[in-house]
Design a protein around this motif. Sequence first.
Motif, PDB file in Angstrom:
ATOM      1  N   LEU A   1       4.853   2.092   0.607  1.00  5.55           N
ATOM      2  CA  LEU A   1       5.908   2.559  -0.030  1.00  5.55           C
ATOM      3  C   LEU A   1       6.684   3.926   0.429  1.00  5.55           C
ATOM      4  O   LEU A   1       7.822   4.050   0.147  1.00  5.55           O
ATOM      5  CB  LEU A   1       5.219   2.929  -1.587  1.00  5.55           C
ATOM      6  CG  LEU A   1       5.786   3.550  -2.579  1.00  5.55           C
ATOM      7  CD1 LEU A   1       6.980   2.788  -3.008  1.00  5.55           C
ATOM      8  CD2 LEU A   1       4.942   4.041  -3.780  1.00  5.55           C
ATOM      9  N   TYR A   2       5.706   4.660   0.904  1.00  5.58           N
ATOM     10  CA  TYR A   2       6.134   5.982   1.595  1.00  5.58           C
ATOM     11  C   TYR A   2       7.210   5.701   2.627  1.00  5.58           C
ATOM     12  O   TYR A   2       8.190   6.195   2.655  1.00  5.58           O
ATOM     13  CB  TYR A   2       5.169   6.676   2.432  1.00  5.58           C
ATOM     14  CG  TYR A   2       5.458   7.967   3.003  1.00  5.58           C
ATOM     15  CD1 TYR A   2       5.113   9.161   1.890  1.00  5.58           C
ATOM     16  CD2 TYR A   2       5.969   8.167   4.047  1.00  5.58           C
ATOM     17  CE1 TYR A   2       5.439  10.262   2.426  1.00  5.58           C
ATOM     18  CE2 TYR A   2       6.000   9.606   4.519  1.00  5.58           C
ATOM     19  CZ  TYR A   2       5.906  10.618   3.486  1.00  5.58           C
ATOM     20  OH  TYR A   2       6.314  12.028   3.924  1.00  5.58           O
TER      21      TYR A   2
ATOM     22  N   ASP B   1       0.808  -1.334  -0.127  1.00  2.00           N
ATOM     23  CA  ASP B   1      -0.107   0.108  -0.042  1.00  2.00           C
ATOM     24  C   ASP B   1       0.975   1.271  -0.086  1.00  2.00           C
ATOM     25  O   ASP B   1       2.127   1.287   0.267  1.00  2.00           O
ATOM     26  CB  ASP B   1      -0.992   0.092   1.241  1.00  2.00           C
ATOM     27  CG  ASP B   1      -0.193  -0.242   2.525  1.00  2.00           C
ATOM     28  OD1 ASP B   1       0.944   0.352   2.751  1.00  2.00           O
ATOM     29  OD2 ASP B   1      -1.093  -0.516   3.573  1.00  2.00           O
ATOM     30  N   SER B   2       0.350   2.392   0.066  1.00  6.05           N
ATOM     31  CA  SER B   2       0.940   3.601  -0.133  1.00  6.05           C
ATOM     32  C   SER B   2       1.742   3.856   1.009  1.00  6.05           C
ATOM     33  O   SER B   2       2.885   4.462   0.960  1.00  6.05           O
ATOM     34  CB  SER B   2       0.141   4.730  -0.658  1.00  6.05           C
ATOM     35  OG  SER B   2      -1.013   4.865   0.574  1.00  6.05           O
TER      36      SER B   2
END
Length: 239
Positions: free
Chosen positions: A23-24, A19-20
């Motif tokens: 990734l962040y 999920d984002s």
Amino acid sequence: MAARMGIMTITPITGTPMDSAALYRLLAWLSPGYPVGAFAYSHGLEWAVEAGAVADRDGLARWLRDLLHHGGAWTDAVLFARSHDAAASGDRAALAEINALAVALCPTSERRLETTAQGNAFLIATRASWSYAGCEEWQGDIAYPVAVAWAAGGHGVPRAPALDAFVHAVAANLISAGVRVIPLGQTDGQRVLAALEPDVARAARAAEAAEMSDIGGCAFLSDISAMRHETQYTRLFRS
């Protein structure tokens, strides 16, 4: 299905989706701006350049390709994968055992400094900004691949993309060292990184499936370079 871009074939990563938020975190932890001091280490590359073993873009690509398949980069990839397993399952005893092996495997004092200084710095920065269960309790030195894998597992970042990002970061950092010490232009550095894309992916996938008993290598000149670097007269890097 692989997508073609010019003469290169790009194959998407398969496995657990990320999920984002995951990734962040990966982008933050493996950014050149994360305060681990990665810019200060060349993994012996500086001596290889001094000795003439690496003199241009193609030589740098060959050197790094060997590290990814037969040297310290391969070992770190396996250590990362198995550390992530231990972290994801909450097995602190296994994590400590892997870390002890990671530190013991360092063939020179500078290599030990390279992995523990970055690992310790990573843990300090991550405790302060991206805390996760158990990170405050760690005592003693921690190897860099173990530290990053522990954070990834502790935050639920899936193993496959975390491993890809870690191996990419190892290659990118050594390319940055090569750009500075050979020297090369920035564009040539990116050409090396592009050329190594299949090698980074291959190393990551092989490491993901590897057992601890698969750790080993034969990049002897890299190890000798690290030893020689300890007494090199003029140095830009700490390893």
